[in-house]
Design a protein around this motif. Structure first.
Motif, PDB file in Angstrom:
ATOM      1  N   THR A   5       0.085   2.080  -3.527  1.00  0.00           N
ATOM      2  CA  THR A   5      -1.321   2.303  -4.576  1.00  0.00           C
ATOM      3  C   THR A   5      -2.504   2.884  -3.938  1.00  0.00           C
ATOM      4  N   ILE A   6      -1.824   3.481  -3.189  1.00  0.00           N
ATOM      5  CA  ILE A   6      -3.040   4.180  -2.449  1.00  0.00           C
ATOM      6  C   ILE A   6      -3.040   5.552  -3.223  1.00  0.00           C
ATOM      7  N   LEU A  55      -7.561   2.701  -2.232  1.00  0.00           N
ATOM      8  CA  LEU A  55      -6.962   3.066  -3.518  1.00  0.00           C
ATOM      9  C   LEU A  55      -6.889   3.652  -4.631  1.00  0.00           C
ATOM     10  N   PHE A  64      -7.425   3.041   4.508  1.00  0.00           N
ATOM     11  CA  PHE A  64      -7.197   2.662   2.599  1.00  0.00           C
ATOM     12  C   PHE A  64      -7.606   2.588   1.535  1.00  0.00           C
ATOM     13  N   LEU A  93       0.835  -1.235   0.234  1.00  0.00           N
ATOM     14  CA  LEU A  93      -0.260   0.076   0.061  1.00  0.00           C
ATOM     15  C   LEU A  93       0.909   1.233  -0.174  1.00  0.00           C
ATOM     16  N   TYR A 101      -6.160  -7.384  -1.148  1.00  0.00           N
ATOM     17  CA  TYR A 101      -5.250  -6.948   0.111  1.00  0.00           C
ATOM     18  C   TYR A 101      -5.379  -7.058   1.685  1.00  0.00           C
TER      19      TYR A 101
END
Length: 605
Positions: A95-96, A113, A111, A79, A137
């Motif tokens: 990836t966030i 994404l 989180f 992440l 995830y």
């Protein structure tokens, strides 16, 4: 993380028996066209590097081998990641969309994404583009706690996520982990939102999730390659595995679905950073389209490969350091070749563990503690620095290395090199010498120490230092040479009596090192199989506190407790001298990130 040579060692080569059945794994491309990614990598730009020891496969759940994770880091994406230039290490989104929301005093993390991130093409996706989702995830985190996986990294998550303990208990009772079960602490309210709820605040949790092992994998990939996941890594990262020859060669190529990015890291103000920014700023990344990794365990082989320009950059082998360096600088003949030197003390630690459960040297009786302490006192770390590492290391006094929060530069170990005192200690506790000059156990039974070591010239030198020291206190020793991966496997099973090892920082805080001695981590990262109620209580108290000054006194007490029980001989933090050919642009070795290929460029040469 277990490092080769030093050994940041863990996990096991669980599929070696299967690897012996097949000499080469070739992972073919899926040829269908997809518009998911915009990877600008140039197939003609190739970087050639070497590993000092073999990987043990690329399933993140099944390895903590530094070389495996080096490759994994280029293929799958956690992440968060780290700013390439910032020192000290600084977490940034990967990836966030942005750094997570942190709620309920550090117990809840939310989180969000980025949309439009796709996995590399693979047969498991049946020819269709596969978008990354929050569920990937959640599935990834569950895999680490599935009892059948025996993950060496499970300790990072064990007992932390609300509702997960119950799912693990059910799996232990039924023999099946229910991946479809809802977990209160692991929720995905929509495809792009992951909400993690912890039982209590974990002040290193974000750093843990940035560890390369926790990059997302797709469930259909794991199920498609069940039993062969170590040779079929598939992720959303810049690269994908093209060819795998275990213990010999790894080839990565650009993932056509990777979204790419523009190089825009900020200089820290150093002249070196300023030059990197001038060389790289504004480039569409990655530039490198192919990574060729050769496994070259012998230092001389690596040095010859670098000299003949078969490697674009490499760690300077310790044995040739006097030939290449004058103090901390290159000698003129290497400067003339426009070779660049990047020098750093690694945030890593070497040590030799003594198995606390071993029937000969283990246990907490006074005579066993005396034996282990005498063994440790027979070893000269100064000789290791001068003879094995050719001065390219810094002697360590504590179990947290410099460059990691919790390190105390004023700390001095209470157990040092002192063969004379070691002899007196053994005499006092009844370890008598026989006619051959070697000691027996107090009950008269033979005493022979069995070391498990990896191959290599430097390991031979280290073994000789150990043997001379042990001979000086009258203890007989033997040294069995095996490959790195096999030793790691045996260590996780508590099967080794004594073995040199090492750990490189997964995240830059002392918890990452003291957890190597936490009792419940035996069969994971605690290869000494150390079980001390006093140490464990200090550990549990420390990790409940915020990082920084609040933990420091407890880390000091843990060091003292370890010295009292004598299950580690603490070694060094290596000084790494990276030699870089002039056509490599953007090189700056990060203390945590391993796969740096996606941050570099190769100029015509």
């Amino acid at each position: 993380m277990h490092n080769d040579v030093l050994s940041r060692c863990c996990s096991g080569a669980l599929l070696l028996c299967k690897w012996l059945l097949t000499i080469v794994f070739s992972i073919p491309f899926i040829s269908e066209k997809t518009s998911a990614g915009t990877n600008p990598a140039d197939p003609a730009k190739v970087v050639r590097v070497a590993f000092e020891a073999a990987d043990d496969g690329f399933d993140p759940v099944r390895t903590a081998n530094a070389y495996s994770n080096w490759v994994i880091n280029g293929i799958i994406e956690p992440l968060m990641t780290y700013d390439y230039l910032a020192r000290p290490a600084k977490l940034i989104p990967n990836t966030i969309e942005s750094m997570p929301e942190i709620l309920e005093e550090g117990r809840v993390y939310v989180f969000h994404l980025k949309k439009g991130i796709y996995f590399a093409p693979d047969a498991a996706f049946k020819g269709k583009p596969r978008e990354l989702t929050a569920q990937d995830y959640a599935y990834t985190l569950k895999r680490f706690l599935d009892p059948k996986n025996h993950s060496p990294s499970a300790n990072f998550l064990s007992g932390k996520i609300v509702g997960m303990d119950e799912l693990v208990a059910q799996a232990n009772a039924t023999g099946r982990f229910n991946y479809d079960a809802k977990v209160a602490g692991l929720q995905t309210p929509d495809p792009y939102t992951l909400r993690v709820t912890l039982k209590q605040a974990d002040y290193n949790f974000l750093s843990i999730l940035a560890y390369s092992a926790f990059g997302a994998v797709a469930r259909e990939v794991i199920e498609t390659y069940d039993g062969q996941t170590q040779s079929h890594p598939v992720g959303t990262g810049a690269y994908m595995l093209q060819k795998y020859m275990p213990h010999s060669k790894v080839i990565l190529v650009a993932n056509p679905n990777f979204r790419g990015y523009v190089w825009d890291f900020k200089s820290s103000g150093s002249l070196e950073d300023d030059q990197i920014v001038r060389d790289m700023k504004g480039k569409k990344m990655p530039q490198i389209g192919r990574v060729e990794i050769n496994i070259l365990e012998e230092e001389q082989s690596r040095w010859l490969a670098f000299q003949s320009k078969q490697l674009d950059f490499d760690k300077l082998p310790q044995t040739v350091a006097p030939t290449v360096l004058s103090g901390d600088r290159l000698k003129p003949e290497f400067i003339k070749q426009d070779i660049h030197l990047y020098r750093q003390v690694e945030p890593s630690l070497t040590y030799t563990f003594l198995n606390y459960k071993d029937p000969i040297i283990g246990g907490n009786s006074l005579e066993k503690i005396a034996l282990r302490r005498a063994i440790i006192m027979s070893y000269s770390v100064d000789q290791e620095v001068s003879k094995m590492r050719m001065g390219q290391a810094v002697k360590s006094e504590m179990i947290i290395p410099q460059g990691v929060e919790g390190f105390d530069p004023t700390y001095r170990s209470s157990v040092g090199y002192d063969p004379e005192l070691a002899n007196k200690l053994l005499d006092h506790f009844g370890y008598k010498r026989g006619t051959d000059g070697y000691r027996t156990l107090p009950d008269g039974k033979p005493l022979v120490l069995k070391f498990a070591v990896a191959s290599g010239t430097d390991k031979m030198i280290q073994s000789e230092i150990w043997k001379r020291g042990l001979d000086s206190i009258g203890i007989q020793s033997s040294f069995a040479v095996s490959n790195f991966a096999d030793n790691l496997k045996a260590a996780t099973l508590c099967q080794l009596m004594i073995s040199p090892s090492s750990w490189s920082a997964d995240f830059p805080e002392g918890e990452n090192f003291v957890q190597l001695l936490y009792g419940p981590n035996a069969h994971q990262s605690n290869h000494a199989c150390y079980a001390s109620a006093a140490f464990d209580a200090l550990y549990e108290k420390a990790i409940a506190l915020p990082t920084g000054s609040a933990r420091q006194p407890l880390y000091i007490q843990m060091n003292r407790q370890l010295e009292a029980d004598s299950v580690w001989s603490v070694g060094v933090s290596p000084v790494r001298n990276w030699l870089i050919r002039p056509w490599v642009k953007g090189f700056k070795k990060h203390p945590i990130l391993r796969a740096d290929w996606q941050y570099l460029d190769i100029a015509p040469h």
